[in-house]
Write a protein that holds these residues in place. Sequence first.
Motif, mmCIF file in Angstrom:
data_model
loop_
_atom_site.group_PDB
_atom_site.id
_atom_site.type_symbol
_atom_site.label_atom_id
_atom_site.label_comp_id
_atom_site.label_asym_id
_atom_site.label_seq_id
_atom_site.Cartn_x
_atom_site.Cartn_y
_atom_site.Cartn_z
ATOM 1 N N ARG A 76 -21.281 28.788 -35.009
ATOM 2 C CA ARG A 76 -20.400 29.021 -33.863
ATOM 3 C C ARG A 76 -20.858 28.185 -32.676
ATOM 4 O O ARG A 76 -22.048 28.111 -32.391
ATOM 5 N N SER A 77 -19.908 27.579 -31.993
ATOM 6 C CA SER A 77 -20.222 26.673 -30.886
ATOM 7 C C SER A 77 -19.400 27.064 -29.660
ATOM 8 O O SER A 77 -18.179 27.256 -29.766
ATOM 9 N N PRO A 78 -20.020 27.185 -28.489
ATOM 10 C CA PRO A 78 -19.259 27.545 -27.284
ATOM 11 C C PRO A 78 -18.170 26.536 -26.920
ATOM 12 O O PRO A 78 -17.122 26.918 -26.419
ATOM 13 N N THR A 79 -18.431 25.249 -27.160
ATOM 14 C CA THR A 79 -17.441 24.216 -26.840
ATOM 15 C C THR A 79 -17.446 23.144 -27.925
ATOM 16 O O THR A 79 -18.329 23.102 -28.779
ATOM 17 N N MET A 80 -16.471 22.267 -27.851
ATOM 18 C CA MET A 80 -16.387 21.132 -28.760
ATOM 19 C C MET A 80 -16.389 19.828 -27.968
ATOM 20 O O MET A 80 -15.987 19.780 -26.802
ATOM 21 N N ALA A 81 -16.836 18.766 -28.630
ATOM 22 C CA ALA A 81 -16.797 17.443 -28.004
ATOM 23 C C ALA A 81 -15.356 16.989 -27.819
ATOM 24 O O ALA A 81 -15.043 16.251 -26.877
ATOM 25 N N GLY A 82 -14.459 17.413 -28.723
ATOM 26 C CA GLY A 82 -13.028 17.222 -28.512
ATOM 27 C C GLY A 82 -12.343 16.195 -29.375
ATOM 28 O O GLY A 82 -11.144 16.274 -29.590
ATOM 29 N N GLY A 83 -13.089 15.206 -29.881
ATOM 30 C CA GLY A 83 -12.429 14.131 -30.602
ATOM 31 C C GLY A 83 -12.113 14.437 -32.045
ATOM 32 O O GLY A 83 -11.162 13.895 -32.608
ATOM 33 N N LEU A 84 -12.905 15.318 -32.672
ATOM 34 C CA LEU A 84 -12.815 15.523 -34.116
ATOM 35 C C LEU A 84 -12.776 17.021 -34.416
ATOM 36 O O LEU A 84 -13.765 17.725 -34.183
ATOM 37 N N PHE A 85 -11.657 17.512 -34.936
ATOM 38 C CA PHE A 85 -11.581 18.916 -35.325
ATOM 39 C C PHE A 85 -10.346 19.149 -36.187
ATOM 40 O O PHE A 85 -9.425 18.329 -36.227
ATOM 41 N N ALA A 86 -10.370 20.275 -36.896
ATOM 42 C CA ALA A 86 -9.237 20.696 -37.714
ATOM 43 C C ALA A 86 -8.795 22.080 -37.268
ATOM 44 O O ALA A 86 -9.621 22.940 -36.934
ATOM 45 N N VAL A 87 -7.485 22.313 -37.281
ATOM 46 C CA VAL A 87 -6.933 23.586 -36.834
ATOM 47 C C VAL A 87 -5.649 23.853 -37.619
ATOM 48 O O VAL A 87 -4.873 22.940 -37.901
ATOM 49 N N SER A 88 -5.435 25.104 -38.002
ATOM 50 C CA SER A 88 -4.171 25.486 -38.608
ATOM 51 C C SER A 88 -3.031 25.125 -37.672
ATOM 52 O O SER A 88 -3.078 25.421 -36.470
ATOM 53 N N LYS A 89 -2.004 24.469 -38.209
ATOM 54 C CA LYS A 89 -0.898 24.061 -37.346
ATOM 55 C C LYS A 89 -0.221 25.276 -36.708
ATOM 56 O O LYS A 89 0.129 25.260 -35.516
ATOM 57 N N LYS A 90 -0.065 26.354 -37.489
ATOM 58 C CA LYS A 90 0.542 27.568 -36.930
ATOM 59 C C LYS A 90 -0.312 28.134 -35.800
ATOM 60 O O LYS A 90 0.206 28.544 -34.756
ATOM 61 N N TYR A 91 -1.632 28.139 -35.999
ATOM 62 C CA TYR A 91 -2.513 28.700 -34.973
ATOM 63 C C TYR A 91 -2.564 27.801 -33.738
ATOM 64 O O TYR A 91 -2.630 28.284 -32.608
ATOM 65 N N PHE A 92 -2.503 26.507 -33.953
ATOM 66 C CA PHE A 92 -2.479 25.553 -32.849
ATOM 67 C C PHE A 92 -1.267 25.822 -31.957
ATOM 68 O O PHE A 92 -1.380 25.847 -30.719
ATOM 69 N N HIS A 93 -0.123 26.078 -32.573
ATOM 70 C CA HIS A 93 1.073 26.365 -31.784
ATOM 71 C C HIS A 93 0.995 27.752 -31.157
ATOM 72 O O HIS A 93 1.457 27.949 -30.026
#
Length: 554
Positions: A277-294
Amino acid sequence: MAVCGRKNRPKLLLCLFGVTLVGYLMFFRHGHSAVSAGNRREAPAERDGDDEWLKKPVYEKPPLDLNALGELGRAVKLALNDEEKLQEEQSVKKHQINTYVSDKISLHRRLPERWNPLCKELKYDYRSLPTTSVVIAFYNEAWSTLLRTVHTHLKEPLEKYLTGLRKVRLIRATKREGLVRARLLGASITTGDVLTFLDCHCECHEGWLEPLLHRIKEEPSAVVCPVIDVIDWNTFQYLGNSGEPQIGGFDWRLVFTWHTVPHHEQKRRRSPTDVIRSPTMAGGLFAVSKKYFHYLGTYDTGMEVWGGENLEFSFRIWQCGGSLEIHPCSHVGHVFPKRAPYSRSKALANSVRAAEVWMDEYKEVYYHRNPHARLEAFGDVTERKILRQKLGCKSFRWYLDNVYPDIHVPEDRPGMFGMIKNRGKTNYCFDYSPADENVVVGQRVILYPCHGMGQNQFFELSLGGEIRYNTRIPAGCIMGDNISTYLTVQLCKQRGQPVPADQKFVLREDGSLYHVLSQKCVQAMDKTDNGTPAPALQPCSESLHQKWFFEERS
């Protein structure tokens, strides 16, 4: 490169922004020279009852050539004549990456194994993994770091090159849109179950994608990042390591920072292959469920170009019920340029938007250290605040307590933070600028004309008597040296420990700054042994050069 999916392999997308552009494809790599559609070797087609084909890349690599430049991630160091050195220097000047060297490296190069050996033992049910679309946004990117083929005129060759590639779609915006809107443009036409965002100068380690998709299959509200390995901008050496990765954090300037995995997180994990678990992300590289992203509201489209969107999205993920994780079995190499090749002029406004929507009363801690941010035009955030209310998101206090308990939260007592100004040496302030951004301690505090911008002139006097330089992480504390008499910055005490005697000061009612260990007072010296004005420990007197006060901003 391993590819996952059910009957379809991952759907790949190229999303570009700007007018003059180049393209990059991570998933399939091509030869050093231009490769025609006719001589690309495609992987075997699907066979009934045989899942092995699902593991194969869309295009097979040629046989390994150990003598090839940069093979297995080795550094490339060339013996160049004067003309070649000039070309190399010009390539670095243009892109802040040594594209002269990059041009010499095959698109097919293999990388060394940089994951935990246990990762290789993980098995995946490829037919049950979600499909993914990979979105890569870029603007005027160096062709050689992407397709390893140089083109002077970019637009027509790019479209021509991609015509023969399966599963790739090129999207062009009519103007420069910035990272956030470019990624959303790409995401708007994807067909995969999962959105995988990559930066435009990456190389993917073997087996990088499967762990991300598997984790999202397990927990659809998880946003999962790969371990980001460094590729040297000059030699293109792959510098990843198989040890425990670092996690993301931030300092109170709202600058992203890297940290070791804290003990409580190490204890929670049962295996070295478990997510972190990470408090933040660098931002450039990640994967997310499209439904959850919306569901989460995608990106904040009020943010311009890039900078700050990673922290905003990180806060939102955690506060609104999701989790942000790093998967130790997913490694992606990233070329970090010598310096940013284009301006981050909008990063401040983006950070202000994040603070206004998500940080509640703790936004004041940010503003104290960035007084100029209060004056920054940041647009309308009404819709983002409505989104937060609609999703029933938690407070920033909850985030600090439960997600990032290791960060020190400043006290910022009224009259005890800001610039430390002297009454005798008018308009001069404590100033601390470490030579190395990554090494906060060890330098001498000087006196410099007050600028009212916070940052290197921001200090806080804690209840324990520490003069904290805490715009950065880790925080530094001023130490008085009774021998040299000068003040330096050293690491502050750990939580639960007493304040070291040489770091303890008292701001007395008469304005004198008393150092407890030496029993001397801090005095503004017009000239020191190196010719620079600086505060120093001297016998206490009534001199105005020993009278100090805090001022938040000019």
